[in-house]
Every structure is written in structure tokens, then in C-alpha cells.
Motif scaffolding. Structure first.
Motif, PDB file in Angstrom:
ATOM      1  N   ARG A  47       0.844  -1.201   0.000  1.00  0.00           N
ATOM      2  CA  ARG A  47       0.000   0.000   0.000  1.00  0.00           C
ATOM      3  C   ARG A  47       0.882   1.256   0.000  1.00  0.00           C
ATOM      4  NH1 ARG A  47      -5.143  -1.801   1.782  1.00  0.00           N
ATOM      5  NH2 ARG A  47      -5.065  -3.898   2.686  1.00  0.00           N
ATOM      6  N   ASN A  48       1.821   1.328  -0.914  1.00  0.00           N
ATOM      7  CA  ASN A  48       2.742   2.468  -0.919  1.00  0.00           C
ATOM      8  C   ASN A  48       2.998   2.970  -2.335  1.00  0.00           C
ATOM      9  OD1 ASN A  48       5.533   1.270  -1.887  1.00  0.00           O
ATOM     10  ND2 ASN A  48       4.638  -0.231  -0.490  1.00  0.00           N
ATOM     11  N   ALA A  49       3.759   4.049  -2.430  1.00  0.00           N
ATOM     12  CA  ALA A  49       4.008   4.691  -3.728  1.00  0.00           C
ATOM     13  C   ALA A  49       5.326   4.263  -4.360  1.00  0.00           C
ATOM     14  CB  ALA A  49       3.979   6.206  -3.576  1.00  0.00           C
ATOM     15  N   SER A  50       6.092   3.404  -3.691  1.00  0.00           N
ATOM     16  CA  SER A  50       7.280   2.777  -4.285  1.00  0.00           C
ATOM     17  C   SER A  50       8.328   3.775  -4.751  1.00  0.00           C
ATOM     18  CB  SER A  50       6.881   1.882  -5.460  1.00  0.00           C
ATOM     19  OG  SER A  50       5.932   0.931  -5.078  1.00  0.00           O
ATOM     20  N   ARG A  51       8.829   4.567  -3.838  1.00  0.00           N
ATOM     21  CA  ARG A  51       9.861   5.541  -4.159  1.00  0.00           C
ATOM     22  C   ARG A  51      11.067   5.351  -3.253  1.00  0.00           C
ATOM     23  NH1 ARG A  51       9.584   8.974  -8.748  1.00  0.00           N
ATOM     24  NH2 ARG A  51       7.564   8.431  -9.590  1.00  0.00           N
ATOM     25  N   ARG A  56      21.880  -3.168  -5.447  1.00  0.00           N
ATOM     26  CA  ARG A  56      22.528  -4.477  -5.622  1.00  0.00           C
ATOM     27  C   ARG A  56      21.513  -5.609  -5.477  1.00  0.00           C
ATOM     28  NH1 ARG A  56      26.291  -2.131  -2.050  1.00  0.00           N
ATOM     29  NH2 ARG A  56      25.800  -3.627  -0.399  1.00  0.00           N
ATOM     30  N   GLN A  57      20.607  -5.450  -4.542  1.00  0.00           N
ATOM     31  CA  GLN A  57      19.658  -6.507  -4.243  1.00  0.00           C
ATOM     32  C   GLN A  57      18.714  -6.785  -5.413  1.00  0.00           C
ATOM     33  OE1 GLN A  57      18.012  -8.459  -0.540  1.00  0.00           O
ATOM     34  NE2 GLN A  57      19.586  -8.880  -2.021  1.00  0.00           N
ATOM     35  N   VAL A  58      18.244  -5.736  -6.088  1.00  0.00           N
ATOM     36  CA  VAL A  58      17.283  -5.961  -7.168  1.00  0.00           C
ATOM     37  C   VAL A  58      17.906  -6.747  -8.328  1.00  0.00           C
ATOM     38  CG1 VAL A  58      15.878  -3.957  -6.569  1.00  0.00           C
ATOM     39  CG2 VAL A  58      17.732  -3.704  -8.238  1.00  0.00           C
ATOM     40  N   LYS A  59      19.214  -6.692  -8.445  1.00  0.00           N
ATOM     41  CA  LYS A  59      19.881  -7.485  -9.481  1.00  0.00           C
ATOM     42  C   LYS A  59      19.917  -8.964  -9.121  1.00  0.00           C
ATOM     43  CE  LYS A  59      22.883  -3.640 -10.862  1.00  0.00           C
ATOM     44  NZ  LYS A  59      24.280  -3.132 -10.918  1.00  0.00           N
ATOM     45  N   GLU A  60      19.774  -9.241  -7.826  1.00  0.00           N
ATOM     46  CA  GLU A  60      19.832 -10.617  -7.330  1.00  0.00           C
ATOM     47  C   GLU A  60      18.457 -11.282  -7.316  1.00  0.00           C
ATOM     48  OE1 GLU A  60      20.436 -12.200  -2.842  1.00  0.00           O
ATOM     49  OE2 GLU A  60      22.147 -11.088  -3.642  1.00  0.00           O
ATOM     50  N   LEU A  61      17.398 -10.469  -7.216  1.00  0.00           N
ATOM     51  CA  LEU A  61      16.047 -11.006  -7.077  1.00  0.00           C
ATOM     52  C   LEU A  61      15.494 -11.501  -8.407  1.00  0.00           C
ATOM     53  CD1 LEU A  61      14.589  -8.322  -4.621  1.00  0.00           C
ATOM     54  CD2 LEU A  61      15.551 -10.565  -4.077  1.00  0.00           C
ATOM     55  N   ASN A  62      14.505 -12.402  -8.323  1.00  0.00           N
ATOM     56  CA  ASN A  62      13.981 -13.063  -9.520  1.00  0.00           C
ATOM     57  C   ASN A  62      13.180 -12.148 -10.430  1.00  0.00           C
ATOM     58  OD1 ASN A  62      15.071 -15.592  -9.005  1.00  0.00           O
ATOM     59  ND2 ASN A  62      13.379 -16.209  -7.697  1.00  0.00           N
ATOM     60  N   ASN A 105      11.909  -8.466 -12.026  1.00  0.00           N
ATOM     61  CA  ASN A 105      12.431  -7.149 -12.358  1.00  0.00           C
ATOM     62  C   ASN A 105      11.695  -6.093 -11.533  1.00  0.00           C
ATOM     63  OD1 ASN A 105      13.295  -4.756 -13.465  1.00  0.00           O
ATOM     64  ND2 ASN A 105      12.746  -5.274 -15.573  1.00  0.00           N
ATOM     65  N   SER A 106      12.395  -5.420 -10.650  1.00  0.00           N
ATOM     66  CA  SER A 106      11.780  -4.447  -9.748  1.00  0.00           C
ATOM     67  C   SER A 106      11.581  -3.081 -10.381  1.00  0.00           C
ATOM     68  CB  SER A 106      12.638  -4.302  -8.483  1.00  0.00           C
ATOM     69  OG  SER A 106      12.807  -5.549  -7.856  1.00  0.00           O
ATOM     70  N   LEU A 107      11.953  -2.931 -11.652  1.00  0.00           N
ATOM     71  CA  LEU A 107      11.740  -1.684 -12.400  1.00  0.00           C
ATOM     72  C   LEU A 107      12.343  -0.478 -11.681  1.00  0.00           C
ATOM     73  CD1 LEU A 107       8.011  -2.280 -13.473  1.00  0.00           C
ATOM     74  CD2 LEU A 107      10.088  -2.819 -14.761  1.00  0.00           C
ATOM     75  N   LEU A 108      13.524  -0.682 -11.119  1.00  0.00           N
ATOM     76  CA  LEU A 108      14.218   0.404 -10.425  1.00  0.00           C
ATOM     77  C   LEU A 108      14.682   1.442 -11.450  1.00  0.00           C
ATOM     78  CD1 LEU A 108      15.319   0.969  -7.435  1.00  0.00           C
ATOM     79  CD2 LEU A 108      17.525   0.304  -8.375  1.00  0.00           C
ATOM     80  N   ILE A 109      14.304   2.698 -11.220  1.00  0.00           N
ATOM     81  CA  ILE A 109      14.615   3.750 -12.174  1.00  0.00           C
ATOM     82  C   ILE A 109      14.906   5.051 -11.432  1.00  0.00           C
ATOM     83  CG2 ILE A 109      12.148   4.253 -12.458  1.00  0.00           C
ATOM     84  CD1 ILE A 109      12.744   5.092 -15.336  1.00  0.00           C
ATOM     85  N   ARG A 110      15.890   5.791 -11.914  1.00  0.00           N
ATOM     86  CA  ARG A 110      16.219   7.084 -11.313  1.00  0.00           C
ATOM     87  C   ARG A 110      15.414   8.170 -12.020  1.00  0.00           C
ATOM     88  NH1 ARG A 110      22.182   9.850 -10.487  1.00  0.00           N
ATOM     89  NH2 ARG A 110      21.732  10.893 -12.448  1.00  0.00           N
ATOM     90  N   THR A 111      14.586   8.878 -11.258  1.00  0.00           N
ATOM     91  CA  THR A 111      13.706   9.891 -11.834  1.00  0.00           C
ATOM     92  C   THR A 111      13.899  11.262 -11.209  1.00  0.00           C
ATOM     93  OG1 THR A 111      11.970   9.386 -10.228  1.00  0.00           O
ATOM     94  CG2 THR A 111      11.920   8.175 -12.304  1.00  0.00           C
ATOM     95  N   ALA A 130      12.383   5.545  -8.327  1.00  0.00           N
ATOM     96  CA  ALA A 130      11.197   4.729  -8.112  1.00  0.00           C
ATOM     97  C   ALA A 130      11.517   3.257  -8.363  1.00  0.00           C
ATOM     98  CB  ALA A 130      10.071   5.189  -9.032  1.00  0.00           C
ATOM     99  N   PHE A 131      10.620   2.387  -7.910  1.00  0.00           N
ATOM    100  CA  PHE A 131      10.716   0.953  -8.161  1.00  0.00           C
ATOM    101  C   PHE A 131       9.309   0.395  -8.039  1.00  0.00           C
ATOM    102  CE2 PHE A 131      11.498   1.821  -3.709  1.00  0.00           C
ATOM    103  CZ  PHE A 131      10.647   0.948  -3.054  1.00  0.00           C
ATOM    104  N   HIS A 132       9.149  -0.898  -8.219  1.00  0.00           N
ATOM    105  CA  HIS A 132       7.828  -1.513  -8.047  1.00  0.00           C
ATOM    106  C   HIS A 132       7.871  -2.418  -6.823  1.00  0.00           C
ATOM    107  CE1 HIS A 132       3.938  -3.272  -8.698  1.00  0.00           C
ATOM    108  NE2 HIS A 132       3.769  -2.552  -9.794  1.00  0.00           N
TER     109      HIS A 132
END
Length: 373
Positions: free
Chosen positions: A45-49, A72-78, A80-86, A140-142
Motif C-alpha cells: 500500500r505504498n508509492a514505491s519511491r 545491488r539486491q534488485v539485481k539478485e532477485l527473480n 524485475n523491480s523496475l528500479l529507475i532514477r527519476t 522509483a521501483f515496483h
């Protein structure tokens, strides 16, 4: 008797379990207990920032470490967390806002995360001609992809019980386990409370008072448009924040100070209309845009708007907490899970364990964090 009982299957409980599994612990060692469902509370229930830019040195330094670990962690997880610099863009409506950010910019530059002041009309979609402050390092990320990456990695490697913890069990100054609403007792040498806004309730069952309070927040999402708003935009004077998803929806919320209490997860029609009205007064070309959906959740607030992790020397041996993130929890969950796993499994005490210890409330060593979004 199991080694570790984790109370709460949100991002922090799952991250802790994940990092314990990486250390070689398994089904006979870890029991994860969840009252509702995976990610029921703030984690879904969050905005994922994510952001580096806080008011206090303590939270800045934690964020510097936590976000680098997140990357580093999102590269290890199964998934795609859609990590993006905005970036984050603060609209500075008055001289007071400007002076606050001038001071903060000087502080942030000492950590190499300084931003820049610029005219808001550099963003041609904004209906504001004054000064803005851009912090380009944030993003942001998902949240769901991080949450369920953890869950699917550990679900067959640990024991999971869906039941509510009614009380902790203590004997001779040591934690012995938990009692569930079903009447069942689960015995364990260590109990780690990662129950978000409900963490204070769990600890109060044995007379421990940790000041963590639920503050209901609402998020609204519009119909999708062509993607044009890259940063998260914050206008403290108009009490709004918003950005765009990669799909093109404008997502955000408004400041709505409420009494700290548990409430129904619903959204207010009044606040939804207020959000849309403020949004249209700030952004060009969105007349006729409608709200598509919304949701509510809790900020798990503390007196100094900072999280609580570790333990107090006055607590029963084997009892720990990781909660109270005051709206900043999801981005910190990967790093916090690692810190807590190192603490409970290896007795390695990261420097942040003392800084964010629950003992600070008793010792009146509060962290002065005022930049809550």
C-alpha cells in the motif's frame, strides 16, 4: 524449539527471512507468522519511491547505505523491480521553503548528494513560475516485485503460519515464543517483530511500550496519459505529491493529518476530489482527467519520524524489532533485513542498531527527522 520466529510477513519480515535463508537456515529454524496475507499492510500500500534526501544526518546516512544495497539486491532477485532514477522535485512556494532547502542543500552536499535550484518553468507542464529544488539522485521501483521476489524465494524453505500473534511468551527474562489467536503456542529462541503499524500492539502484550502509531494515508491514480512527468513532485504548501508511472498514470496523494488510530482501508471521496483539483491547478493539459483507482494504508509513525530496529537492554533476551519506518519502509526493507539477519544470526551489530534502537525513546535521544513526504 525453532530458532527464529518472525512476526509479520511484509517487506521487512520477508527480507529478514530471505537473508536468514541465505545464511543456511531452513524450515526447522525459521517460522514466519502472518495475521492476514503476504504484504497485507504498508508493503502493498505504498508509492514505491526511494530517496537519499532526509532532514537528519542519521536518516541520510542510513539511506546512503540502504539504497546502494537496494540497487545491488534488485539485481539478485527473480523479478524485475523496475528500479529507475527519476529525481525528486520540490516546489518552493515561499521564502521559508527556499531557506529550508538552502540549508538542507548545504548539508546534502557534504554527503555528495546535493541537488540544484532552478526555475520551475523549466518544466513546461507546471503552472508555477517560482523556484524549485531538484534532487536528481532519487527514484522509483515496483514494490510488489521486491515483495514477491522474497516470498517466492523462501516460501518452500521456511515454515509459514497464517494466524494472529496474541501475545509473546517470556520466562526467566528470556523470550520463549508466541501464543496465537487459535490458542496454539509456537516455541522459539528468538522473536523478531516486523509487524509494521501493529508492532507496538504485539510488544504491549508483555508490557513493552514502543511508540509506533498507525496514520492512515491515501493514494490516488488517474487514467493513463503519455508519460511526461519524470520526477516525484512535492509541493508542501499545497500539501500534495505526485509523479507518473511508466504506464502513464499520475499517482500521488495529499497531506491529510489524522488521529493516530487503526481505520478501515478505504478512500475518501472528498480527499480524492481535493487531490484531483490541486493536481489540475498545478499541471497543464490534464483538464478532464479522471481518477481510475485508489487505496489506503498506514504510515507507521514514531515520535521522531524514524524507524526502530534492534532491541533494548531492558527487554527479554531474544526479543527484537524492525518497524516504525514512518513512510520510508519499503525502500529500506532489503538493507534492514540484512542488518537484522546479521544481528540475530551472527551477533554482528551494525552501527545503525544503536542509532535506531528503541532505547532512544527512554534515553530521550530522539532523531530530528522532519522531511516526511
Amino acid at each position: 524449539m525453532t530458532e527464529y520466529i518472525i512476526v509479520g510477513a511484509g517487506s521487512h519480515g520477508l527480507s529478514l527471512a530471505y537473508h536468514l535463508v541465505k545464511k543456511g537456515f531452513g524450515k526447522n529454524d525459521i517460522v514466519l507468522i502472518e495475521a492476514k496475507r503476504i504484504g497485507y499492510g504498508s508493503s502493498s500500500r505504498n508509492a514505491s519511491r526511494y530517496r537519499y534526501h532526509f532532514y537528519s544526518k542519521e536518516n541520510i546516512e542510513f539511506a546512503l547505505n540502504a539504497i546502494e544495497y537496494l540497487k545491488r539486491q534488485v539485481k539478485e532477485l527473480n523479478y524485475n523491480s523496475l528500479l529507475i532514477r527519476t529525481g525528486y522535485l520540490w516546489i518552493l512556494e515561499n521564502e521559508t521553503d527556499y531557506n529550508v532547502f538552502k540549508k538542507l542543500d548545504n548539508l546534502w552536499r557534504t554527503y555528495n548528494i546535493g541537488g540544484k535550484f532552478l526555475e520551475c518553468n523549466n518544466y513546461d507542464y507546471l503552472k508555477f513560475d517560482g523556484e524549485c529544488y531538484l534532487a536528481p539522485q532519487n527514484g522509483a521501483f515496483h514494490h510488489d516485485y521486491i515483495l514477491y521476489s522474497y516470498y517466492y524465494e523462501i516460501k518452500d524453505k521456511i515454515s509459514i503460519i497464517f494466524d494472529e500473534v496474541k501475545s509473546l511468551i517470556v520466562n526467566n527474562g528470556k523470550i520463549k515464543g508466541v501464543k496465537l489467536s487459535s490458542g496454539k503456542e509456537v516455541n522459539g529462541k528468538n522473536v523478531i517483530v516486523t509487524a509494521g503499524a501493529w508492532s507496538g500492539i504485539v510488544l504491549s502484550s508483555i508490557g513493552i511500550n514502543v511508540p509506533i502509531f498507525p496514520e492512515k494515508k491515501e493514494i490516488y491514480i488517474t487514467e493513463p496519459l503519455k508519460y511526461f512527468i519524470e520526477p516525484l513532485i512535492i509541493d508542501s504548501s499545497k500539501q500534495i505529491y505526485f509523479s507518473q508511472t511508466l504506464k502513464g498514470e499520475i499517482i500521488g496523494g495529499i497531506e491529510d493529518k489524522r488521529e493516530y488510530k487503526f481505520e478501515e482501508f478505504s478512500i475518501s471521496i472528498y480527499n480524492t476530489i481535493k487531490y484531483l483539483k490541486i493536481l489540475k491547478n498545478l499541471v497543464k493539459g490534464i483538464n478532464g482527467l479522471g481518477i481510475m483507482r485508489g487505496w489506503s494504508g498506514y504510515y507507521e509513525m514514531t515520535p521522531d519520524n524514524s524507524h526502530v530496529m534492534g532491541y533494548s537492554n531492558s527487554w527479554p533476551e531474544g526479543l527484537y524489532i524492525d518497524a516504525g519506518y514512518s513512510g520510508h519502509g519499503m525502500m529500506f526493507a532489503p538493507y534492514s533485513g540484512k542488518i537484522m539477519a546479521d544481528l540475530v544470526a551472527d551477533n554482528y551489530k551494525n552501527v545503525f542498531i544503536d542509532i535506531f534502537s528503541p532505547s532512544r525513546f527512554e534515553l530521550h535521544k530522539l532523531i530530528n527527522e522532519t522531511l516526511v513526504i
